[in-house]
Write a protein that holds these residues in place. Structure first.
Motif, short mmCIF file in Angstrom:
data_model
loop_
_atom_site.label_atom_id
_atom_site.label_comp_id
_atom_site.label_asym_id
_atom_site.label_seq_id
_atom_site.Cartn_x
_atom_site.Cartn_y
_atom_site.Cartn_z
N PRO A 249 -10.44 -14.84 -12.68
CA PRO A 249 -10.50 -14.73 -11.21
C PRO A 249 -9.40 -13.89 -10.59
N GLY A 250 -8.54 -13.29 -11.41
CA GLY A 250 -7.52 -12.39 -10.91
C GLY A 250 -6.19 -13.04 -10.66
N ASP A 251 -5.14 -12.24 -10.71
CA ASP A 251 -3.77 -12.68 -10.44
C ASP A 251 -3.24 -11.98 -9.20
N PHE A 252 -2.37 -12.68 -8.47
CA PHE A 252 -1.62 -12.02 -7.41
C PHE A 252 -0.73 -10.98 -8.07
N THR A 253 -0.90 -9.71 -7.68
CA THR A 253 -0.26 -8.62 -8.41
C THR A 253 0.44 -7.67 -7.45
N VAL A 254 1.67 -7.34 -7.79
CA VAL A 254 2.46 -6.39 -7.00
C VAL A 254 2.97 -5.31 -7.95
N TRP A 255 2.90 -4.06 -7.49
CA TRP A 255 3.43 -2.94 -8.26
C TRP A 255 4.72 -2.45 -7.60
N ASP A 256 5.74 -2.15 -8.41
CA ASP A 256 7.01 -1.67 -7.87
C ASP A 256 7.11 -0.15 -8.02
N ARG A 257 8.23 0.41 -7.62
CA ARG A 257 8.40 1.86 -7.60
C ARG A 257 8.42 2.47 -8.99
N ALA A 258 8.69 1.66 -10.00
CA ALA A 258 8.67 2.15 -11.38
C ALA A 258 7.28 2.02 -12.00
N GLY A 259 6.31 1.51 -11.22
CA GLY A 259 4.97 1.34 -11.73
C GLY A 259 4.76 0.06 -12.50
N GLU A 260 5.77 -0.82 -12.50
CA GLU A 260 5.65 -2.09 -13.22
C GLU A 260 4.83 -3.09 -12.41
N ARG A 261 4.06 -3.94 -13.12
CA ARG A 261 3.26 -4.98 -12.50
C ARG A 261 4.03 -6.29 -12.50
N HIS A 262 3.97 -7.01 -11.39
CA HIS A 262 4.56 -8.34 -11.28
C HIS A 262 3.43 -9.27 -10.84
N THR A 263 3.21 -10.36 -11.56
CA THR A 263 2.02 -11.17 -11.31
C THR A 263 2.33 -12.66 -11.20
N LEU A 264 1.46 -13.33 -10.46
CA LEU A 264 1.41 -14.79 -10.40
C LEU A 264 -0.05 -15.20 -10.55
#
Length: 399
Positions: A249-264
């Motif tokens: 069903p998907g994760d809360f996902t944020v991308w930073d300036r380095a292109g890295e994914r951060h998820t919950l």
């Protein structure tokens, strides 16, 4: 003195739904509302007594009075019965999936709402679609958008769990045929416009409405808390964000300036967001308004459990047609090959989102008598509404 009445009856009692309807219909542009300021206020230099005899802002406001019974009489020639309390008046129920892989991949669930908009645009039935985009400089900030191309609509396919006053953007729109996707409160506001003897131009521009099931919406501070508090990422470093990215069903996902994914995981988002609600959202009497041409929800009745248990299921949307216009829209989209449909049975007792709203509304109505919006039909009562934690756990145990 319409704004004074609006302030006293809705704003001061925390019943503003932040739909944007009041600003959309104000003939003198006296009101302002935006994602940065989702509660209406007087525009700079405007005086509270400048309204004269105009009452449009209170006439269309769904904050205290959703006017569902009056709207149902106009739409269907009757009001819903007690058994239809939480579903509204239904024509057909389907499990729906977007046929276009790009649309389905971009969507949170089956992509039915996006497929309907794309199909209508391709057939020339609409000039634009009212959807939720993202602020270019602040991707965590929602922004209403009138999309005019397929790519623009698909880009905005993801669900947004943040309060956004969509309807203001319809004011002075250059488009005359707009497909609107909205929440129950926004659809109720549109129908309050249409109930008037002389509906404002804003209402006449709307070609059809599609509404999304909503357990409750969330202040922007909730999204910022997830980014800064849970993911420990400065807002200034955010370059992209989706509430439900990746495998369903998907994760809360944020991308930073380095292109890295951060998820919950999504189920954590559900629990965290409970700290960031308005009184009006918590006291809302509707999951769907039942007044849209088409109503849509996630085909999975318990996304929380699916996320927490790491279950895997195919993306699908629950789709309900209500009006002649809605049925024609769905039929045409299916005939064009843009939407795959199968007959479905919707069981409200299995829907966690709907049941959370049902129990919460009963609880707020008992604790704040006379201070919550009236339900669309009286009679349905819960003797002991469950606490949200208790309800979530009772409905989300591993099967």
């Amino acid at each position: 003195m319409s704004f004074v009445d609006l302030r006293e009856s809705v704003l001061d009692t925390d019943l503003c739904a932040s739909c944007g309807a009041c600003a959309a219909v104000c003939p003198e542009d006296l009101l302002t509302i935006s994602p940065d300021q989702p509660v209406p206020s007087l525009a700079p230099g405007a005086a509270a007594d400048a309204c004269g005899t105009c009452t449009l802002c209170t006439d269309v406001c769904p904050g205290r009075d959703t006017a569902v019974p009056k709207s149902e009489q106009r739409l269907f020639g009757r009001t819903r019965n007690v058994e239809e309390r939480w579903t509204g008046i239904v024509r057909h129920t389907y499990s729906a999936r977007a046929a276009d892989p790009q649309v389905k991949a971009a969507a949170s669930a089956g992509g039915a709402a996006t497929a309907l908009l794309v199909s209508a645009l391709r057939r020339g039935e609409i000039d634009a679609a009212l959807v939720i985009g993202r602020d270019a400089e602040r991707p965590w900030v929602p922004e209403p958008k009138l999309a005019t191309t397929v790519d623009e609509i698909v880009e905005c396919a993801q669900a947004s769990y943040c309060i956004t006053p969509n309807l203001q953007i319809l004011k002075d729109s250059p488009f005359e045929r707009i497909g609107v996707v909205g929440l129950a409160c926004q659809i109720e506001a549109i129908n309050r416009m249409r109930n008037l003897a002389d509906p404002p131009a804003v209402a006449r521009r709307i070609a059809f409405t599609v509404e999304l099931g909503c357990a409750s919406n969330t202040k922007r501070a909730g999204t910022e808390h997830l980014i800064e508090g849970r993911l420990q990422l400065p807002l200034a470093d955010v370059t992209g964000m989706k509430y439900r990215a990746g495998e369903y069903p998907g994760d809360f996902t944020v991308w930073d300036r380095a292109g890295e994914r951060h998820t919950l995981p999504f189920h954590e988002l559900v629990l965290e967001f409970r700290k960031f609600k308005t009184f009006r959202c918590l006291a809302c009497p509707d999951w769907w308004s039942g007044l849209a041409d088409v109503s849509v929800a996630d085909g999975d009745p318990n996304i929380f459990r699916t996320s927490r248990e790491a279950e895997r299921t195919e993306k699908a949307s629950l789709l309900i047609t209500r009006t002649d216009r809605g049925q024609a829209l769905v039929d045409a989209s299916a005939a064009a090959g843009d939407l795959h449909l199968t007959e479905e049975v919707f069981v409200p007792e299995e829907s966690l989102g709907l049941q959370r709203k049902r129990h919460r509304y009963t609880s707020y109505a008992q604790r704040h008598p006379g201070q919550v919006p009236q339900p669309p039909v009286p009679g349905e009562q819960l003797e002991r509404p469950l606490d949200d934690d208790e309800l979530i756990e009772s409905m989300s145990r591993a099967q």
